[in-house]
Design a protein around this motif. Structure first.
Motif, PDB file in Angstrom:
ATOM      1  N   TYR A 154       0.819  -1.152   0.113  1.00 34.70           N
ATOM      2  CA  TYR A 154       0.141  -0.049   0.024  1.00 34.70           C
ATOM      3  C   TYR A 154       0.859   1.123  -0.011  1.00 34.70           C
ATOM      4  O   TYR A 154       1.950   1.143   0.315  1.00 34.70           O
TER       5      TYR A 154
ATOM      6  N   THR B 144      -3.495   4.364   0.282  1.00 35.15           N
ATOM      7  CA  THR B 144      -4.322   3.666  -0.449  1.00 35.15           C
ATOM      8  C   THR B 144      -4.623   2.027   0.128  1.00 35.15           C
ATOM      9  O   THR B 144      -4.403   2.173   1.421  1.00 35.15           O
TER      10      THR B 144
ATOM     11  N   PHE C 201      -3.549   0.354  -7.966  1.00 34.99           N
ATOM     12  CA  PHE C 201      -4.286   0.778  -6.589  1.00 34.99           C
ATOM     13  C   PHE C 201      -5.427   1.350  -7.602  1.00 34.99           C
ATOM     14  O   PHE C 201      -5.482   2.360  -8.334  1.00 34.99           O
TER      15      PHE C 201
ATOM     16  N   LYS D 151      -8.541   2.427  -5.595  1.00 37.79           N
ATOM     17  CA  LYS D 151      -9.162   3.695  -4.846  1.00 37.79           C
ATOM     18  C   LYS D 151      -7.748   4.381  -4.585  1.00 37.79           C
ATOM     19  O   LYS D 151      -7.180   4.206  -3.330  1.00 37.79           O
ATOM     20  N   ILE D 152      -7.652   5.509  -5.111  1.00 36.64           N
ATOM     21  CA  ILE D 152      -6.421   6.316  -4.721  1.00 36.64           C
ATOM     22  C   ILE D 152      -7.058   7.775  -4.043  1.00 36.64           C
ATOM     23  O   ILE D 152      -7.765   8.285  -4.575  1.00 36.64           O
TER      24      ILE D 152
END
Length: 120
Positions: free
Chosen positions: A34, A51, A62, A64-65
């Protein structure tokens, strides 16, 4: 950093964030990466901006940033600051391990325009 009345706010967003070629960090030969973000311009809320963890991967994208809300007073310029991205290996039974880090200087980004792409 407390938000002042004369402070300006801007949001840094990433269209894509990925890591590749990570070293083996776990006994299974993989990593659970992460990314967290550090900057003097991020508000201090006591919560780390990061993240999601991508499980069992040496090459991760990733999905969902987080958006990064920067706070800049009129006495300072955002271009004089930087953003550090740290890649961590998430561990369940022990402290997370630092895998690596990179620093983006804002003046390098803004000199290329708002929609610039950077590979680090």
């Amino acid at each position: 950093m407390p938000i002042q009345d004369d402070a300006k706010k801007c949001i840094v967003t990433f269209n894509k964030l990925s890591v590749s070629g990570l070293p083996t960090m776990d006994n299974n030969g993989l990593c659970d990466p992460y990314v967290d973000f550090l900057s003097a311009l991020l508000p201090t809320t006591g919560k780390t901006i990061k993240t999601e963890v991508v499980k069992k991967s040496l090459d991760a994208s990733f999905k969902k940033i987080p958006k990064l809300p920067l706070v800049v007073s009129n006495k300072e310029r955002v271009e004089t600051h930087s953003l550090t991205l740290r890649v961590w290996d998430s561990d369940f039974a022990s402290k997370d391990d630092l895998v690596g880090c990179a620093t983006i200087r804002f003046h390098e980004v803004f000199s290329k325009g708002e929609q610039s792409g950077i590979v680090i």
